[in-house]
Design an enzyme around this catalytic site. Structure first.
Site, PDB file in Angstrom:
ATOM      1  N   LYS A 269       0.839  -1.200   0.000  1.00 32.41           N
ATOM      2  CA  LYS A 269       0.000   0.000   0.000  1.00 32.41           C
ATOM      3  C   LYS A 269       0.875   1.252   0.000  1.00 32.41           C
ATOM      4  CE  LYS A 269      -3.906  -1.885   2.660  1.00 32.41           C
ATOM      5  NZ  LYS A 269      -4.934  -1.722   1.623  1.00 32.41           N
ATOM      6  N   ARG A 343     -10.259 -11.660   2.183  1.00 29.17           N
ATOM      7  CA  ARG A 343     -11.110 -12.734   1.642  1.00 29.17           C
ATOM      8  C   ARG A 343     -10.410 -14.084   1.715  1.00 29.17           C
ATOM      9  NH1 ARG A 343     -11.438  -9.446  -3.913  1.00 29.17           N
ATOM     10  NH2 ARG A 343     -11.130  -7.792  -2.378  1.00 29.17           N
TER      11      ARG A 343
HETATM   12  N1  BES Z   1      -8.067  -3.770   4.480  1.00 32.74           N
HETATM   13  C1  BES Z   1      -8.259  -3.377   3.138  1.00 32.74           C
HETATM   14  C2  BES Z   1      -9.563  -2.623   2.923  1.00 32.74           C
HETATM   15  C3  BES Z   1      -9.710  -1.313   3.645  1.00 32.74           C
HETATM   16  C4  BES Z   1      -9.462  -0.122   3.004  1.00 32.74           C
HETATM   17  C5  BES Z   1     -10.164  -1.278   4.943  1.00 32.74           C
HETATM   18  C6  BES Z   1      -9.633   1.077   3.666  1.00 32.74           C
HETATM   19  C7  BES Z   1     -10.337  -0.079   5.610  1.00 32.74           C
HETATM   20  C8  BES Z   1     -10.079   1.099   4.974  1.00 32.74           C
HETATM   21  C9  BES Z   1      -8.259  -4.607   2.239  1.00 32.74           C
HETATM   22  O1  BES Z   1      -7.480  -5.664   2.665  1.00 32.74           O
HETATM   23  C10 BES Z   1      -7.728  -4.178   0.934  1.00 32.74           C
HETATM   24  O2  BES Z   1      -6.579  -3.838   0.870  1.00 32.74           O
HETATM   25  N2  BES Z   1      -8.559  -4.192  -0.090  1.00 32.74           N
HETATM   26  C11 BES Z   1      -8.152  -3.790  -1.383  1.00 32.74           C
HETATM   27  C12 BES Z   1      -8.696  -4.802  -2.369  1.00 32.74           C
HETATM   28  C13 BES Z   1      -8.136  -4.638  -3.752  1.00 32.74           C
HETATM   29  C14 BES Z   1      -6.672  -4.991  -3.763  1.00 32.74           C
HETATM   30  C15 BES Z   1      -8.922  -5.540  -4.668  1.00 32.74           C
HETATM   31  C16 BES Z   1      -8.733  -2.410  -1.642  1.00 32.74           C
HETATM   32  O3  BES Z   1      -9.840  -2.138  -1.186  1.00 32.74           O
HETATM   33  O4  BES Z   1      -8.046  -1.602  -2.253  1.00 32.74           O
HETATM   34 MN    MN Z   2      -5.454  -5.483   2.014  1.00 31.55          MN
END
Ligand code: BES
Ligand code: MN
Ligand code: ZN
Length: 491
Positions: A269, A343
């Site tokens: 990230k 997931r």
């Molecule tokens: N933990 C994140 C989602 C999230 C984002 C929670 C902001 C709380 C605040 C999750 O694991 C994630 O990184 N999701 C990705 C999925 C994508 C790679 C398909 C996302 O939402 O960008």
């Molecule tokens: Mn994630």
């Protein structure tokens, strides 16, 4: 947390007093007595402050006489509109003004006993503070509220209404404490360890580590965990509260995503805001708090809570984009993006839940996608379900407690987005409908069982104060799911 007592209406000899007042209503009961004792200073003060009793309106009068140091008036709105959520919000609104008092008397004798209890609940919920790591705060700045005496005509009735609320507030605090912890403290092992505290409430707590997970074939969860020096854990919490003769055999199941920190892994990230990913275990934290609430109020239901705890880190041992993992269900997953890790964790935990507990239904909670924040903002969680009755019950329960959820669609066309060229599925479905394809992924592991998924990425944490929560961890879902159980599964 301040103690709440329900007492017969009587003027305090000194100290602070709270007057919950309906719109344009004349002072009555204890409020009127206080006004008379102060020679009309209260009514004159309220008049001068243009206090009308509008919903949420607050006015503070200092030292009006009769030994009172502070009188806080809180508006309840039109008498006919007073509801549980409004009474709670009123309680929340006075938590701040009461913070520096040691004791206060609330003149709730004009309220239904149940609303008096809700008002007390609001004070508790809003009084939450995570202050473990403040070492230099001045004594005079620390909150001091120790006791709130709620004066009601039927104190016994209000007390009875409040008893389960106290248990739920305790559960909410359990969740907020876990979710607020930084990830260097709250590792998977530490989180699991803290779950053991629930044994005091009569919850059976079992902890599984990597060895047991390998035995059960948790290839997806272990794939996420393999980049971290902190070992994964799974915690199974059982509350068996159904009366002996009335056992239906199948427990209700609540499942939580517990990523104690989500860096994204190799699909790392950006730095900005990454600290938020300490609360990527909010789904798990909510399940723990919910179990504490249910056990604390001795809910007459058999419930199992299962959380999957991992840390998602990039390292020389981390899984790579393109890796294929085999889940506990036997289905294979091509890991296109290591940041779609929640997931993967849920897939194995859900499978385990079905195999080991054959639940009546499953509700999973997860801070699963950023896309749900784009879709619904911070006002609703995303609700996905293969069962209309369960979905409607969850939605209604949420509405009743001020935790809103909005039903989102599922369908084959979305499911196609997660087809893989080399495995049974891939873990991302592209940008369109990102929260929906995440839910479709989870659905592939529920074996057609009654299931709902709550994507709480937008509601688990708040950057501003809410009516019954200070900014930070909200514990969204604890009250909703406690209500769901109370309304439909304890009869
Ligand atoms: N933990 C994140 C989602 C999230 C984002 C929670 C902001 C709380 C605040 C999750 O694991 C994630 O990184 N999701 C990705 C999925 C994508 C790679 C398909 C996302 O939402 O960008
Ligand atoms: Mn994630
Ligand atoms: Zn995550």
């Amino acid at each position: 947390m301040p103690d709440i007592a329900f007492v017969k209406p009587a003027l305090p000899r000194a100290g602070a007093m709270v007057l919950p007042l309906a719109e344009e209503a004349p002072l009555a009961g204890l409020a009127k007595q206080a006004d008379e004792a102060t020679g009309g200073a209260i009514s004159r003060g309220l008049e001068a402050a243009k206090f009308k009793g509008r919903k949420g309106q607050t006015t503070t009068l200092w030292a009006p006489g009769a030994g009172l140091t502070k009188v806080i008036a809180i508006g309840l709105g039109k008498p006919a509109d007073i509801a549980a959520t409004g009474a709670e919000a009123a309680g929340g609104a006075i938590a701040g003004p009461l913070a520096q008092e040691r004791e206060a008397v609330v003149a709730a004798d004009g309220l239904e006993p149940a609303f008096a209890a809700s008002l007390a609940m609001g004070v508790l919920l809003k009084s939450y503070r995570f202050d473990r790591y403040r070492t230099t705060e001045k004594e005079e700045d620390k909150p001091k509220l120790e006791r709130v005496a709620v004066a009601v005509s039927d104190a016994a009735k209000a007390k009875a209404a409040f008893a389960p609320m106290q248990a739920v507030a305790d559960g909410v605090f359990v969740t907020r404490d876990l979710v607020s912890e930084p990830a260097n403290v709250l590792t998977p092992a530490e989180c699991a360890e803290r779950c053991k505290a629930l044994t005091k409430l009569g919850v059976e707590v079992e902890i599984l580590g990597p060895k047991e997970m390998r035995k059960h074939g948790f290839g997806a969860l272990l794939g996420v965990a393999q980049g971290s020096a902190n070992e994964p854990r799974m915690v199974v919490m059982k509350w068996n509260g159904a009366p002996k003769g009335k056992k239906v055999g199948k427990p209700l199941a609540f499942i939580g995503k517990g990523v104690t920190f989500d860096t994204g892994g190799i699909s790392i990230k950006p730095a900005g805001g990454m600290e938020d990913m300490k609360w990527d275990m909010a789904g798990a934290g909510t399940v723990v708090g919910l179990m504490a609430a249910l056990a604390g109020r001795k809910a007459k239901a058999d419930v199992v809570g299962i959380i999957g705890l991992v840390e998602n880190m990039p390292s020389g041992t981390a899984q790579r984009p393109g890796d294929v993992v085999t889940t506990a269900s036997g289905q294979t997953v091509e890991v296109i993006n290591t940041d779609a890790e929640g997931r993967l964790v849920l897939a194995d935990v859900i499978h385990y839940c079905i195999e080991q507990h054959d639940p009546r239904f499953m509700v999973d909670l997860a801070t699963l996608t950023g896309a749900i924040i784009i879709a619904l903002g911070h006002e609703h969680a995303g609700l996905f379900s293969n069962d209309d009755t369960l979905a409607q019950r969850i939605e209604a329960a949420g509405k009743a407690v001020g935790e809103a959820a909005w039903r989102m669609p599922l369908g084959d066309a979305y499911d196609k987005q997660i087809k893989s060229d080399i495995a049974d599925m891939k873990n991302v479905g592209g940008r369109p409908g990102g929260s929906i394809t995440a839910a479709q992924f989870i659905q592939r592991f529920v074996q057609g069982k009654t299931w709902a998924h709550l994507d709480i990425a937008g509601t688990a944490w708040s950057t501003k104060d809410l009516p019954t929560a200070p900014k930070g961890a909200t514990a969204y879902g604890v009250r909703m799911l406690d209500r769901l159980v109370a309304e439909h599964y304890e009869g």
